[in-house]
Design an enzyme around this catalytic site. Structure first.
Site, PDB file in Angstrom:
ATOM      1  CG  HIS A   1      -1.690   1.328   1.324  1.00  5.64           C
ATOM      2  ND1 HIS A   1      -2.829   1.562   0.586  1.00  5.64           N
ATOM      3  CD2 HIS A   1      -1.452   2.462   2.039  1.00  5.64           C
ATOM      4  CE1 HIS A   1      -3.277   2.786   0.850  1.00  5.64           C
ATOM      5  NE2 HIS A   1      -2.469   3.348   1.722  1.00  5.64           N
TER       6      HIS A   1
ATOM      7  CG  ASP B   1     -11.904   4.242   6.694  1.00  4.43           C
ATOM      8  OD1 ASP B   1     -11.404   5.027   7.514  1.00  4.43           O
ATOM      9  OD2 ASP B   1     -11.579   4.226   5.490  1.00  4.43           O
TER      10      ASP B   1
ATOM     11  NE  ARG C   1      -9.823  11.093  10.332  1.00  5.17           N
ATOM     12  CZ  ARG C   1      -9.027  10.395   9.519  1.00  5.17           C
ATOM     13  NH1 ARG C   1      -9.458   9.281   8.965  1.00  5.17           N
ATOM     14  NH2 ARG C   1      -7.813  10.810   9.263  1.00  5.17           N
TER      15      ARG C   1
ATOM     16  CB  SER D   1      -8.385   5.658   7.899  1.00  9.89           C
ATOM     17  OG  SER D   1      -8.953   5.778   6.613  1.00  9.89           O
TER      18      SER D   1
ATOM     19  CE  LYS E   1      -8.848   2.898   2.799  1.00  3.98           C
ATOM     20  NZ  LYS E   1      -9.300   3.797   3.862  1.00  3.98           N
TER      21      LYS E   1
END
Length: 433
Positions: free
Chosen positions: A82, A161, A168, A183, A187
């Site tokens: 990621h 999320d 947010r 967050s 995922k």
């Protein structure tokens, strides 16, 4: 259990229990807890932080709020990568076949781009015929048989999320390390991988602008991953200028092909090897990071990585001949050079603004509904630290219209030439435990 008591508890700096965190996330997902109370809690977390255990519990609760992808039918250790986002970040296109060439399963779910950050699925769709929509059975079959498949994100992943992030965004609580880390990691946990490698960006084109903030986020995410049973490592990499030379979908596919051949930009190759060696090590295919890197270099040298890329393209309906003939990729009608106005050394290239310049051409999305032009983009002919003479091209614009004055203006405004400058370090550190 009352939400007001939990807000008060966190406001006073106390730890929330696992049960309390589950109560909050389950209630919010079901619309039983109102936005204003979750806003108050987010602000309390912003100021009072969370312990490592709380962060792990929050991540798991958000991951479990929707679909949990089960990849257990795929043999071997599934390692996911990621990136926290950047400009010209083509690493997934390179890493997926590179790691798969070592018989490591790469079962990747990727998203589309929004704003100046390019999406992997958009880049892959620049390959004629390539499709990212696969049935789960086909996805699993491809990974088991060929070690590689990339699909678009679908299903009901981490709805908690999505709700919390939107909240947010309008309550000034985005820049909270526990909320950012949970967050991202929720995922990744929901996506079903066994191990996770993180590329945490820092600099002008990144969410975390300083190395210190990027390191703090990397440590938080690695801690969460390890605490919830996923072996996790991170690389902290520079995004003060775009990665590689290409910014734009088809242009980045060409650059990925060059890198798999061993002839790509050195910074892009360096980052792919840094991330790839962690993936190979976590998959148990090397006894050390050094051995892992040597194995990756070998599959580039012997052509196996490039062959795996061709196989990957063909398996998902794409025209694999683009690897040997990149001219079959979408090509823009115009090439426009942006010449240097003076002699010197390139001192800065503001990554996010260069990404925005490419977006103005149509290479990115201003909104979710925007149509992308897969052919257009920018090729950087100079990077920070390179000498440049007056009249020499700084950037080549690939456009489908003749008038690109606003793009040229943005490029000049965000590339600085000075008497002297030094290229920034690409890798700012590693987090391995």
């Amino acid at each position: 259990m009352r939400m007001v008591d939990l807000i008060e508890k966190k406001r006073d700096g106390q730890e929330l229990t696992t049960e309390e965190i589950n109560f909050i996330i389950e209630g919010y997902t079901r619309d039983e807890i109102p936005d204003y109370q979750v806003s108050a809690l987010a602000m309390a977390i912003y100021f009072k932080d969370m312990s490592e255990r709380e962060r792990a519990d929050l991540t798991l609760a958000m991951a479990r709020s929707g679909d949990m992808i089960d990849l257990s039918a795929i043999e071997g250790v599934k390692v996911d990568k990621h990136s926290t986002g950047g400009v010209g970040d083509t690493t997934t296109l390179i890493l997926a076949p590179l790691v798969a060439a070592l018989d490591i399963p790469v079962a990747k779910m990727s998203g589309r781009g929004l704003g100046h950050t390019g999406g992997t699925t958009d880049k892959l769709e620049a390959i004629p015929g390539f499709h990212v929509e696969l049935a789960k059975e086909e996805f699993v079959k491809l990974v088991n048989e060929h070690k590689i498949a990339v699909v678009g994100q679908s299903g009901n992943l981490t709805p908690a999320d999505k709700k919390l992030y939107a909240l947010r965004d309008v309550t000034a609580t985005v820049n909270s390390i526990p909320l950012i880390a949970s967050s991202i990691m929720s995922k990744k946990i929901a996506s079903g991988s066994d191990a996770i490698v993180l590329d945490v960006k820092t600099g002008a084109g990144a969410f975390m602008k300083t190395v210190e903030d990027a390191k703090e986020l990397a440590h938080a995410m690695v801690s969460i991953g390890n605490n919830v049973g996923r072996r996790t490592m991170a690389v902290i990499s520079d995004m003060s200028q775009p990665l590689g030379a290409a910014v734009g979908n088809a242009l980045e596919v060409r650059e990925a092909i060059d890198t798999l051949r061993g002839t790509g930009p050195k910074d892009l190759e360096e980052l792919c090897l840094a991330l790839g060696r962690q993936m190979v090590f976590l998959a148990g295919k090397a006894a050390s990071l050094e051995e892992a890197e040597e194995k990756l270099r070998e599959v580039i040298r012997n052509g196996k990585a490039l062959e795996k890329f061709k196989e990957f393209i063909a398996n998902q309906g794409g025209d694999a001949s683009i690897v040997d003939d990149p001219g079959k990729l979408p090509t823009a009608a115009y090439r426009i050079e942006v010449p240097a106005k003076k002699d010197g050394v390139v001192a800065s290239i503001v990554a996010d603004e260069i990404g925005t310049a490419a977006m103005l051409l149509g290479a990115g999305r201003a909104t979710k509904e925007s149509e992308i032009d897969l052919a257009v983009g920018l090729m950087l002919n100079k990077k920070i630290g390179d000498k440049v003479a007056v009249g020499e091209s700084l950037v080549t614009i690939h456009a489908n219209r003749e008038n690109v004055d606003e793009v040229i203006e943005k490029i000049y405004a965000n590339i600085t030439i000075a008497e002297q400058a030094t290229a920034p370090a690409l890798i700012h550190g590693f987090v391995t435990e």
